[in-house]
Scaffold this motif. Structure first.
Motif, mmCIF file in Angstrom:
data_model
loop_
_atom_site.group_PDB
_atom_site.id
_atom_site.type_symbol
_atom_site.label_atom_id
_atom_site.label_comp_id
_atom_site.label_asym_id
_atom_site.label_seq_id
_atom_site.Cartn_x
_atom_site.Cartn_y
_atom_site.Cartn_z
ATOM 1 N N GLY A 26 0.795 -1.218 0.000
ATOM 2 C CA GLY A 26 0.000 0.000 0.000
ATOM 3 C C GLY A 26 0.829 1.271 0.000
ATOM 4 N N SER A 27 2.122 1.142 0.118
ATOM 5 C CA SER A 27 2.997 2.302 0.262
ATOM 6 C C SER A 27 3.627 2.701 -1.067
ATOM 7 N N ARG A 134 4.041 -22.456 -16.096
ATOM 8 C CA ARG A 134 4.269 -21.047 -15.784
ATOM 9 C C ARG A 134 4.225 -20.848 -14.278
ATOM 10 N N LEU A 135 4.964 -19.839 -13.851
ATOM 11 C CA LEU A 135 4.865 -19.335 -12.489
ATOM 12 C C LEU A 135 4.379 -17.906 -12.627
ATOM 13 N N VAL A 136 3.207 -17.617 -12.080
ATOM 14 C CA VAL A 136 2.599 -16.295 -12.252
ATOM 15 C C VAL A 136 2.557 -15.562 -10.924
ATOM 16 N N LEU A 137 2.499 -14.243 -11.019
ATOM 17 C CA LEU A 137 2.360 -13.393 -9.847
ATOM 18 C C LEU A 137 1.769 -12.073 -10.285
ATOM 19 N N ASP A 138 1.294 -11.335 -9.334
ATOM 20 C CA ASP A 138 0.711 -10.016 -9.561
ATOM 21 C C ASP A 138 1.700 -8.976 -9.057
ATOM 22 N N VAL A 139 2.055 -8.032 -9.927
ATOM 23 C CA VAL A 139 2.962 -6.943 -9.550
ATOM 24 C C VAL A 139 2.260 -5.627 -9.859
ATOM 25 N N ASP A 140 2.251 -4.742 -8.891
ATOM 26 C CA ASP A 140 1.671 -3.418 -9.095
ATOM 27 C C ASP A 140 2.417 -2.716 -10.226
ATOM 28 N N GLU A 144 8.149 -0.086 -9.769
ATOM 29 C CA GLU A 144 9.244 -0.260 -10.721
ATOM 30 C C GLU A 144 10.330 -1.187 -10.189
ATOM 31 N N ARG A 145 10.608 -1.091 -8.908
ATOM 32 C CA ARG A 145 11.643 -1.943 -8.326
ATOM 33 C C ARG A 145 11.270 -3.418 -8.441
ATOM 34 N N ALA A 146 10.037 -3.752 -8.077
ATOM 35 C CA ALA A 146 9.589 -5.143 -8.158
ATOM 36 C C ALA A 146 9.546 -5.614 -9.608
ATOM 37 N N LYS A 147 9.045 -4.779 -10.495
ATOM 38 C CA LYS A 147 8.984 -5.176 -11.907
ATOM 39 C C LYS A 147 10.382 -5.479 -12.444
#
Length: 166
Positions: A26-27, A134-140, A144-147
């Motif tokens: 959330g930050s 596949r290995l899937v995940l949700d990225v906000d 940018e750092r996580a992506k």
């Protein structure tokens, strides 16, 4: 050393890490309203519900939740990081393995721990018998750092998740 989560010894440390994970979501991406929503959900009821989910997943396969204990003496009851991959029985949610959560304590970022946790998640996902490899995940999209981190580990854009308020 990354190891399976132990409910007897790691429960409180995992909750503190989960709180930090949620508050981090959330930050910095979405304003005060998003931050408040993540903070508001972290109730005692949510905690118990989340641990029931963790316990159910770990009962299926202990490799679902892997932890790295903090290694300094002041953090004996803390985690340096954790990764949570859904068990194979839930693969039909996406027809693929799901990396549900990955978190590393700020003091351990840049040490290679996140790389180790992702490697463990990928190894676990490869061991599952899945409709899709596949290995899937949700990225906000604003994180940018996580992506960049996930791209460095071979993750690529694959569709797009959309949502609506209820």
């Amino acid at each position: 050393m990354v190891r399976p989560y132990d409910a007897e010894t790691d429960r409180e440390a995992l909750w503190q890490a989960k709180r930090a994970f949620e508050l981090g979501l959330g930050s910095g991406t979405g304003g005060d309203d998003k931050q408040a929503k993540y903070e508001d959900k972290l109730t005692d009821e949510y905690r118990e519900s989340w641990f029931a989910w963790v316990d159910r997943c770990v009962a299926e396969d202990e490799r679902c939740v892997l932890v790295e204990p903090a290694d300094d003496d002041d953090s004996a009851d803390a985690l340096a990081g954790y990764v949570f991959v859904l068990p194979e029985e839930l693969a039909h949610v996406w027809d693929a393995a799901v990396l549900n959560e990955l978190w590393v304590a700020p003091a351990n970022r840049g040490t290679g721990l996140a790389d180790d946790l992702v490697d463990e998640a990928v190894a676990f996902a490869r061991s599952q018998d899945l409709p899709l490899d596949r290995l899937v995940l949700d990225v906000d999209r604003e994180n940018e750092r996580a992506k960049a981190f996930y791209e460095r580990h071979g993750f690529a854009h694959w569709g797009e998740m959309v949502a609506r308020e209820l």
